[in-house]
Design an enzyme around this catalytic site. Sequence first.
Site, PDB file in Angstrom:
ATOM      1  N   GLU A  14      51.457  47.967  40.952  1.00  0.00           N
ATOM      2  CA  GLU A  14      50.980  48.165  42.324  1.00  0.00           C
ATOM      3  C   GLU A  14      51.997  48.937  43.159  1.00  0.00           C
ATOM      4  O   GLU A  14      51.632  49.793  43.960  1.00  0.00           O
ATOM      5  CB  GLU A  14      50.737  46.811  43.004  1.00  0.00           C
ATOM      6  CG  GLU A  14      49.575  46.026  42.458  1.00  0.00           C
ATOM      7  CD  GLU A  14      49.394  44.719  43.221  1.00  0.00           C
ATOM      8  OE1 GLU A  14      48.333  44.515  43.801  1.00  0.00           O
ATOM      9  OE2 GLU A  14      50.337  43.894  43.229  1.00  0.00           O
ATOM     10  N   LYS A  68      44.004  44.577  50.663  1.00  0.00           N
ATOM     11  CA  LYS A  68      44.645  43.265  50.678  1.00  0.00           C
ATOM     12  C   LYS A  68      43.653  42.155  50.367  1.00  0.00           C
ATOM     13  O   LYS A  68      43.947  41.231  49.634  1.00  0.00           O
ATOM     14  CB  LYS A  68      45.280  43.039  52.050  1.00  0.00           C
ATOM     15  CG  LYS A  68      46.014  41.721  52.201  1.00  0.00           C
ATOM     16  CD  LYS A  68      47.276  41.723  51.390  1.00  0.00           C
ATOM     17  CE  LYS A  68      48.015  40.406  51.466  1.00  0.00           C
ATOM     18  NZ  LYS A  68      48.943  40.261  50.330  1.00  0.00           N
ATOM     19  N   GLU A  73      53.034  38.596  36.297  1.00  0.00           N
ATOM     20  CA  GLU A  73      53.158  38.892  37.727  1.00  0.00           C
ATOM     21  C   GLU A  73      54.131  40.050  37.963  1.00  0.00           C
ATOM     22  O   GLU A  73      53.879  40.938  38.785  1.00  0.00           O
ATOM     23  CB  GLU A  73      53.599  37.616  38.468  1.00  0.00           C
ATOM     24  CG  GLU A  73      54.047  37.787  39.905  1.00  0.00           C
ATOM     25  CD  GLU A  73      52.983  38.328  40.843  1.00  0.00           C
ATOM     26  OE1 GLU A  73      51.840  38.545  40.417  1.00  0.00           O
ATOM     27  OE2 GLU A  73      53.320  38.582  42.013  1.00  0.00           O
ATOM     28  N   CYS A  89      37.267  46.382  53.872  1.00  0.00           N
ATOM     29  CA  CYS A  89      36.840  47.000  55.122  1.00  0.00           C
ATOM     30  C   CYS A  89      37.127  46.061  56.290  1.00  0.00           C
ATOM     31  O   CYS A  89      36.970  44.851  56.178  1.00  0.00           O
ATOM     32  CB  CYS A  89      35.364  47.376  55.158  1.00  0.00           C
ATOM     33  SG  CYS A  89      34.861  48.469  53.840  1.00  0.00           S
ATOM     34  N   HIS A 147      53.133  40.715  17.477  1.00  0.00           N
ATOM     35  CA  HIS A 147      51.740  40.861  17.065  1.00  0.00           C
ATOM     36  C   HIS A 147      51.121  42.166  17.577  1.00  0.00           C
ATOM     37  O   HIS A 147      49.897  42.296  17.578  1.00  0.00           O
ATOM     38  CB  HIS A 147      50.925  39.659  17.538  1.00  0.00           C
ATOM     39  CG  HIS A 147      51.411  38.367  16.952  1.00  0.00           C
ATOM     40  ND1 HIS A 147      51.214  38.033  15.629  1.00  0.00           N
ATOM     41  CD2 HIS A 147      52.141  37.365  17.485  1.00  0.00           C
ATOM     42  CE1 HIS A 147      51.780  36.860  15.380  1.00  0.00           C
ATOM     43  NE2 HIS A 147      52.352  36.432  16.493  1.00  0.00           N
ATOM     44  N   ARG A 149      42.847  45.647  54.846  1.00  0.00           N
ATOM     45  CA  ARG A 149      41.546  45.463  54.204  1.00  0.00           C
ATOM     46  C   ARG A 149      41.026  46.742  53.543  1.00  0.00           C
ATOM     47  O   ARG A 149      39.999  46.726  52.879  1.00  0.00           O
ATOM     48  CB  ARG A 149      40.508  45.023  55.239  1.00  0.00           C
ATOM     49  CG  ARG A 149      40.757  43.635  55.743  1.00  0.00           C
ATOM     50  CD  ARG A 149      39.797  43.275  56.836  1.00  0.00           C
ATOM     51  NE  ARG A 149      39.712  41.829  56.919  1.00  0.00           N
ATOM     52  CZ  ARG A 149      38.788  41.093  56.338  1.00  0.00           C
ATOM     53  NH1 ARG A 149      37.812  41.648  55.663  1.00  0.00           N
ATOM     54  NH2 ARG A 149      38.806  39.795  56.434  1.00  0.00           N
ATOM     55  N   LYS A 176      53.212  43.548  39.824  1.00  0.00           N
ATOM     56  CA  LYS A 176      53.957  44.042  40.993  1.00  0.00           C
ATOM     57  C   LYS A 176      54.437  45.473  40.761  1.00  0.00           C
ATOM     58  O   LYS A 176      54.375  46.312  41.652  1.00  0.00           O
ATOM     59  CB  LYS A 176      55.169  43.161  41.299  1.00  0.00           C
ATOM     60  CG  LYS A 176      54.929  41.831  41.917  1.00  0.00           C
ATOM     61  CD  LYS A 176      54.496  41.830  43.360  1.00  0.00           C
ATOM     62  CE  LYS A 176      52.991  41.837  43.466  1.00  0.00           C
ATOM     63  NZ  LYS A 176      52.343  40.575  43.413  1.00  0.00           N
ATOM     64  N   TRP A 215      37.312  50.494  52.772  1.00  0.00           N
ATOM     65  CA  TRP A 215      37.667  50.483  51.350  1.00  0.00           C
ATOM     66  C   TRP A 215      36.368  50.827  50.623  1.00  0.00           C
ATOM     67  O   TRP A 215      35.404  50.061  50.645  1.00  0.00           O
ATOM     68  CB  TRP A 215      38.184  49.116  50.916  1.00  0.00           C
ATOM     69  CG  TRP A 215      38.720  49.107  49.515  1.00  0.00           C
ATOM     70  CD1 TRP A 215      39.966  49.493  49.123  1.00  0.00           C
ATOM     71  CD2 TRP A 215      38.036  48.702  48.333  1.00  0.00           C
ATOM     72  NE1 TRP A 215      40.095  49.350  47.761  1.00  0.00           N
ATOM     73  CE2 TRP A 215      38.932  48.868  47.252  1.00  0.00           C
ATOM     74  CE3 TRP A 215      36.758  48.214  48.067  1.00  0.00           C
ATOM     75  CZ2 TRP A 215      38.594  48.558  45.933  1.00  0.00           C
ATOM     76  CZ3 TRP A 215      36.409  47.906  46.761  1.00  0.00           C
ATOM     77  CH2 TRP A 215      37.331  48.078  45.711  1.00  0.00           C
ATOM     78  N   ASN A 244      31.090  45.832  56.286  1.00  0.00           N
ATOM     79  CA  ASN A 244      32.012  45.365  55.235  1.00  0.00           C
ATOM     80  C   ASN A 244      31.160  44.605  54.223  1.00  0.00           C
ATOM     81  O   ASN A 244      30.515  43.625  54.578  1.00  0.00           O
ATOM     82  CB  ASN A 244      33.071  44.439  55.854  1.00  0.00           C
ATOM     83  CG  ASN A 244      33.862  43.690  54.800  1.00  0.00           C
ATOM     84  OD1 ASN A 244      33.998  44.156  53.665  1.00  0.00           O
ATOM     85  ND2 ASN A 244      34.376  42.524  55.168  1.00  0.00           N
ATOM     86  N   GLY A 245      31.141  45.066  52.964  1.00  0.00           N
ATOM     87  CA  GLY A 245      30.347  44.371  51.946  1.00  0.00           C
ATOM     88  C   GLY A 245      29.559  45.355  51.100  1.00  0.00           C
ATOM     89  O   GLY A 245      29.855  46.553  51.104  1.00  0.00           O
TER      90      GLY A 245
END
Length: 606
Positions: free
Chosen positions: A486, A601, A479, A2, A502, A27, A483, A74, A98-99
């Site tokens: 996302e 983000k 990574e 947020c 395995h 955010r 990527k 968010w 925000n929180g």
Amino acid sequence: MCGIIGIVGKTPAAPRVIESLKRLEYRGYDSAGVAVHTPKGLDRRRAQGRIRELEAVLAAEPLEGQVGLGHTRWATHGAPNLRNAHPQKAGRVMLVHNGIIENFAELKAELIAAGRTFESDTDTEVVAHLIDQGLEQGLAPLAAFKAALNRLTGAYALGALIEGETQLVLGARRGSPLVVGYGDGEMFIGSDALAVGPFTNRVAYLDEGDYVAIGPTSAEIYNADGVRVQREVRTVAASAALVEKGNYRHFMEKEIHDQPDACRYTLSSYVDPIGGQARAPDAFDFTRIARIQLLACGTAYYAALIARYLFEDIAGLPTDVEVASEFRYRNPAVAPGTLAVAVSQSGETADTLAALRWCKAKGLTTAAIVNAPESTMSREVDHLWPTHAGPEVCVLSTKAFTAQLTALISLVVAAARQRGRIDAAEEKRLVQTLLEAPRLLSQVIADTEEALRPIAFEISRARDVLYLGRGPMYGLALEGALKLKEGSYIHAEGYAAGEMKHGPIALIDESTPVIIVAPSDAAFEKTRSNMSEVIARNGQVVLITDAEGLAHAPAEARTIVAPTCDPVIAPLIFAVPLQLLAYQVGLAKGADVDQPRNLAKSVTVE
Ligand code: M6R
């Protein structure tokens, strides 16, 4: 998560709120809203979705006035719909948050019992009611605000407007950041320096528990005990120009191309090119410590995972690495003499920050490798080791990751020399190798960007994709998979190449692309065997390697050739084709690569 902006200004507030919210959209972008003191009273406009939706609402129903508040959300409590969008309203109060208010359920029950009715499912609305209740009981605005803060547990940055108080914006922070911006005859609050960047570069960072009342020319700041305090006003470099995407289609594309510079700028703090030496920016002495505990989330965790191989192999320094969200809740047995090192682009990630604070409370020395120089982590650690990637806007981390690797590899070299694992000549050679990295980053972009396009097009039709690597390339496999998830919403998993037999090998068939990251290092032969195992089961191998690896690649593999480089910087260079691949697959799928669904983000809630 947020973003918040508050303005006591001299020009119309709503367009300025929009300008700021666009910079805060990283955010969160589930919904957005604006409240303004208009000539007819306090009013708000809200929209589900992105800031552009809010702009459309405002175009149809403008808000006139110079004092306002904005929010991009968010979602945590309550679905990402219109009625849960902020500003939330209760009586005379409009509030953005925000929180997470952890005790909101008890407070809500109490407020309902007192006769209050709720419009939303948010925790935020509870706070608006608490403030309004205080006003009804005759408290002055600031006193009502503080009385409400005293009832809250959890994390918050808040901004509030009160009907009738037309030259006042209230703000508070605990657990989530908030800055005060000092303009010319106008004042601001915002989630960070970027939020107020279009209006001023003079900011003060509120401390934990601080609350503030801003008017046209001043800010009254109080600490958690209600004592009036001063917070240092700094001039910051969060200029608007730094966050434009220039001629690139997306921030992701721009930020991939920014990497040679990000690496170069970061190196300037970590290596002395003349003397051929590596060092921490504050010349930290690695002989003082017995081991390192790396703490991070997401992409930063993968940078840390790669660094563990190098700290142990090159510097002989025992190194643990753990995702911060696990570390913080498992009561870890950390050995004395451990240096706790957080790795974070934003410096605000809630789990990483909490893990760092836990270490500090246990008496450990703390350090942080952080890209946002004015962040909470930057200000709280004993040793700040910055990366200089510049603002990273795309939700998918790219240049921050390679800047983190740049800093970490430099620290490995510094530690190795200080601890007597390498001599001055080897240090000089490794420093020279690091100094070649910016050029090689440019080269790997030039060499692989076009070659990846047809492969990306094919992968865009896959349902599942596997990524394999060994040693430091294992972290890159993880990574690369993150990527792709996302950027394109395609299911992808990274594995240590040796783990494939395995279990994951059961997934291999002709429709499953397997991306193998394998420079021609000591592990290449082993990884080549894994490739053969995949090919034998009709798997579609895409091998990312160098010229030497190409010479030994199985004929059935499609290959992408990165520049030949020393193994110590290979994770940096080989990261780039994985980023480009994710970007191009995202484009082929028509995904919103800069702002994928459900993500934000800066993850400032746990
Ligand atoms: O700001 P941080 O580096 O602490 O963020 C950590 C993660 O949230 C972040 O890397 C996330 O995984 C990115 N979306 C990855 O692209």
